[in-house]
Design an enzyme around this catalytic site. Structure first.
Site, PDB file in Angstrom:
ATOM      1  N   TRP A 134       0.800  -1.222   0.000  1.00 10.15           N
ATOM      2  CA  TRP A 134       0.000   0.000   0.000  1.00 10.15           C
ATOM      3  C   TRP A 134       0.837   1.278   0.000  1.00 10.15           C
ATOM      4  O   TRP A 134       0.320   2.350  -0.289  1.00 10.15           O
ATOM      5  CB  TRP A 134      -0.908   0.024   1.234  1.00 10.15           C
ATOM      6  CG  TRP A 134      -0.158  -0.239   2.509  1.00 10.15           C
ATOM      7  CD1 TRP A 134      -0.023  -1.435   3.148  1.00 10.15           C
ATOM      8  CD2 TRP A 134       0.617   0.699   3.265  1.00 10.15           C
ATOM      9  NE1 TRP A 134       0.782  -1.309   4.263  1.00 10.15           N
ATOM     10  CE2 TRP A 134       1.182  -0.007   4.357  1.00 10.15           C
ATOM     11  CE3 TRP A 134       0.887   2.061   3.130  1.00 10.15           C
ATOM     12  CZ2 TRP A 134       2.009   0.610   5.302  1.00 10.15           C
ATOM     13  CZ3 TRP A 134       1.712   2.679   4.066  1.00 10.15           C
ATOM     14  CH2 TRP A 134       2.253   1.941   5.152  1.00 10.15           C
ATOM     15  N   ASN A 135       2.133   1.214   0.355  1.00 15.94           N
ATOM     16  CA  ASN A 135       2.835   2.469   0.658  1.00 15.94           C
ATOM     17  C   ASN A 135       3.218   3.292  -0.574  1.00 15.94           C
ATOM     18  O   ASN A 135       3.365   4.501  -0.484  1.00 15.94           O
ATOM     19  CB  ASN A 135       4.053   2.222   1.558  1.00 15.94           C
ATOM     20  CG  ASN A 135       5.013   1.194   1.017  1.00 15.94           C
ATOM     21  OD1 ASN A 135       4.668   0.382   0.157  1.00 15.94           O
ATOM     22  ND2 ASN A 135       6.233   1.203   1.509  1.00 15.94           N
ATOM     23  N   SER A 211       5.767  -7.469   3.705  1.00 17.00           N
ATOM     24  CA  SER A 211       6.368  -7.838   4.977  1.00 17.00           C
ATOM     25  C   SER A 211       7.153  -9.136   4.872  1.00 17.00           C
ATOM     26  O   SER A 211       6.992  -9.906   3.928  1.00 17.00           O
ATOM     27  CB  SER A 211       5.272  -7.994   6.034  1.00 17.00           C
ATOM     28  OG  SER A 211       4.462  -9.132   5.739  1.00 17.00           O
ATOM     29  N   GLU A 232      10.858  -8.218  -2.318  1.00 14.21           N
ATOM     30  CA  GLU A 232      11.391  -6.988  -1.733  1.00 14.21           C
ATOM     31  C   GLU A 232      10.653  -6.806  -0.422  1.00 14.21           C
ATOM     32  O   GLU A 232       9.458  -6.520  -0.403  1.00 14.21           O
ATOM     33  CB  GLU A 232      11.180  -5.800  -2.677  1.00 14.21           C
ATOM     34  CG  GLU A 232      11.969  -4.569  -2.243  1.00 14.21           C
ATOM     35  CD  GLU A 232      11.210  -3.668  -1.311  1.00 14.21           C
ATOM     36  OE1 GLU A 232      11.488  -3.725  -0.081  1.00 14.21           O
ATOM     37  OE2 GLU A 232      10.355  -2.913  -1.766  1.00 14.21           O
ATOM     38  N   LEU A 233      11.366  -7.003   0.686  1.00 11.83           N
ATOM     39  CA  LEU A 233      10.730  -7.042   1.995  1.00 11.83           C
ATOM     40  C   LEU A 233      11.138  -5.827   2.830  1.00 11.83           C
ATOM     41  O   LEU A 233      11.363  -4.764   2.290  1.00 11.83           O
ATOM     42  CB  LEU A 233      11.075  -8.370   2.678  1.00 11.83           C
ATOM     43  CG  LEU A 233      10.784  -9.612   1.805  1.00 11.83           C
ATOM     44  CD1 LEU A 233      11.188 -10.890   2.531  1.00 11.83           C
ATOM     45  CD2 LEU A 233       9.322  -9.670   1.393  1.00 11.83           C
ATOM     46  N   CYS A 266      10.272   1.113   2.949  1.00  9.83           N
ATOM     47  CA  CYS A 266      11.194   0.040   3.323  1.00  9.83           C
ATOM     48  C   CYS A 266      12.637   0.512   3.296  1.00  9.83           C
ATOM     49  O   CYS A 266      13.460   0.084   4.112  1.00  9.83           O
ATOM     50  CB  CYS A 266      11.023  -1.154   2.387  1.00  9.83           C
ATOM     51  SG  CYS A 266       9.390  -1.912   2.465  1.00  9.83           S
ATOM     52  N   GLU A 360      12.080  -3.407  12.544  1.00  5.98           N
ATOM     53  CA  GLU A 360      11.851  -2.289  11.638  1.00  5.98           C
ATOM     54  C   GLU A 360      10.743  -1.414  12.207  1.00  5.98           C
ATOM     55  O   GLU A 360       9.692  -1.913  12.616  1.00  5.98           O
ATOM     56  CB  GLU A 360      11.431  -2.798  10.250  1.00  5.98           C
ATOM     57  CG  GLU A 360      11.111  -1.686   9.270  1.00  5.98           C
ATOM     58  CD  GLU A 360      10.630  -2.187   7.913  1.00  5.98           C
ATOM     59  OE1 GLU A 360      10.755  -1.443   6.927  1.00  5.98           O
ATOM     60  OE2 GLU A 360      10.132  -3.332   7.847  1.00  5.98           O
TER      61      GLU A 360
END
Length: 455
Positions: A134-135, A211, A232-233, A266, A360
């Site tokens: 969502w970011n 995540s 890509e976490l 991230c 994080e």
């Protein structure tokens, strides 16, 4: 059945809900994507696909105001940043359109012996599923869909449940640009349905940004069915300050690096590691600058940053801060959390035995650490389960390259922040995932690198 919904994080208002796709409809989507790959992909030229992608970029630009307004209400992104994200997505599509011929050209191989010739040819794999967060609703899709549609792969796209309106807007753009049915299809699916898509023999790969938990779950299903994966976490990126001849500019960069997208990135700078002789000055000025910022109405231009994406996100971040302080951290903050509006916060004295040391923090919370030496700074930077990006500030060019070589991360930016671009590969190591997006490397993840040997 889950129902994706637009819930304005600034107001808590549920604006619209969207129905989840049925299992039968999902099978039709996969069949349509497979048909598009067998037909359109195999019969279209690189130039034809590039022209369609260029039109996608143009439509993003033409609709930038309405597209930006969508993500302001979906996830609280300030309107200035929302417009910038739409522009960035447009540039990514154009980048792949402009470089399609170069990225897909045959690569000759010099034979060590024998007659004839050999070369490598890049061809599409088939149907891919993308699971997006969502970011950055437009940018994340662009960096997955752009290179893969250029190659001729076809896309099933599962966006975050809180981004259904932007997901629909993106699909409409692909339709209006002239892509055929099945080339790009948005689905409102749940995790079980995503697993079904990954397992389908017509689907050749999956890309996820999200995540650690979501990445592990997707990778497990993909591994069981022998499907290619790009992940890509999360990240807990270090900002290492070893020397500076302009502390004010360095502090400004540090603030920008932490507060981009309200700290919900991230690859945002999250852990500020400062050489001993600069620690007191930097911490004082950085803390003052951070605390001078404030969350505000994301619809008004000029906002420092907006609300967090949801009430749950704000509550989780507050719980993390509370745990850090309970275990010995020192906190400086500009106020208290009000709904989704989280105050800027700086934590110091976070020791390795603090539970939050390796976590994080997704929001406007910064950690500052003192480093006794260059070696100590590198050790602190690498003492994390993550390895996405990193930021290094130094006036010594030799030190810059020496330290950059030692940092365990997929990306190192020296003396600058927020410098990503379509041509620069993006991705990490360790628990930040694997594979690359953007640039030439992003164009080669989901291709059949086919050897052709002619005698």
């Amino acid at each position: 059945m889950s129902h994706p919904a637009v819930i304005n994080p600034a107001t808590g208002e549920t604006i619209k809900t969207y129905p989840q796709i049925s299992d039968d409809q999902l099978q039709q989507v996969i069949a349509s994507a497979d048909k598009a790959h067998q037909g359109w992909s195999r019969n279209s030229s690189t130039d034809e696909r590039a022209a369609l992608l260029r039109k996608v970029g143009d439509l993003h630009e033409e609709r930038r105001e309405e597209l930006a307004a969508v993500i302001v209400r979906e996830m609280g992104k300030p309107v200035d940043e929302a417009l910038g994200e739409v522009d960035y997505a447009a540039n990514i599509y154009r980048y792949y359109a402009d470089n399609a011929q170069e990225f897909l050209k045959d690569e000759p191989i010099t034979l060590r012996g024998g007659e004839g010739s050999a070369f490598m040819r890049s061809t599409s794999l088939g149907v891919l599923i993308g699971v997006m967060p969502w970011n950055f609703p437009y940018y994340q899709v662009a960096r997955f869909a752009g290179p893969n549609l250029m190659t001729g792969n076809t896309i099933v796209l599962k966006h975050a449940s809180q981004c259904p309106e932007s997901a629909a807007a993106i699909e409409q753009i692909f339709h209006d640009a002239g892509f055929p049915a099945g080339a790009y299809t948005n689905v409102y699916a749940d995790s079980e349905q995503v697993a079904t898509v990954i397992a389908d023999p017509r689907v050749q790969g999956v890309s996820l940004t999200g995540s650690e938990g979501a990445g592990a779950a997707v990778a497990e299903v993909a591994g069981r069915h022998l499907k290619k994966v790009v992940l890509e976490l999360g990240g807990s990126d270090p900002f290492i300050l070893l020397s500076t001849d302009d502390m004010a500019a360095t502090v400004s960069a540090a603030v920008a690096g932490r507060l981009r997208n309200g700290g919900q990135a991230c690859d945002a700078a999250k852990r500020f590691i400062v050489i001993d002789e600069l620690y007191d000055e930097f911490t004082e000025k950085f803390t003052a600058a951070i605390l001078a910022m404030s969350p505000s109405d994301p619809t008004v231009p000029g906002a420092d940053y907006g609300p967090l994406s949801s009430l749950a996100a704000a509550e989780n971040l507050q719980e993390q801060v509370d745990r850090a302080v309970a275990q010995g951290a020192t906190v400086a903050t500009a106020g208290t959390c009000s709904g989704t509006f989280f105050p800027p916060t700086v934590l110091t004295d976070v020791t390795r035995d603090n539970d939050t040391y390796h976590e994080e923090f997704f929001g406007p919370v910064a950690f500052v650490y003192r480093a006794a030496s260059e070696d100590d700074a590198v050790t602190l930077a690498n003492d994390t389960p993550f390895g996405l990006g990193s930021y290094l500030f130094t006036t010594d060019p030799e030190q810059a390259l020496r330290v950059a070589d030692r940092i365990e991360a997929g990306m190192v930016y020296v003396n600058l922040v927020d410098a990503g671009s379509a041509e620069l590969p993006f991705g990490g190591v360790k628990r930040s995932g694997f594979g690359r997006e953007l640039g030439r490397y992003g164009a080669s993840e989901f291709v059949n690198k086919k050897l052709i040997r002619i005698g």
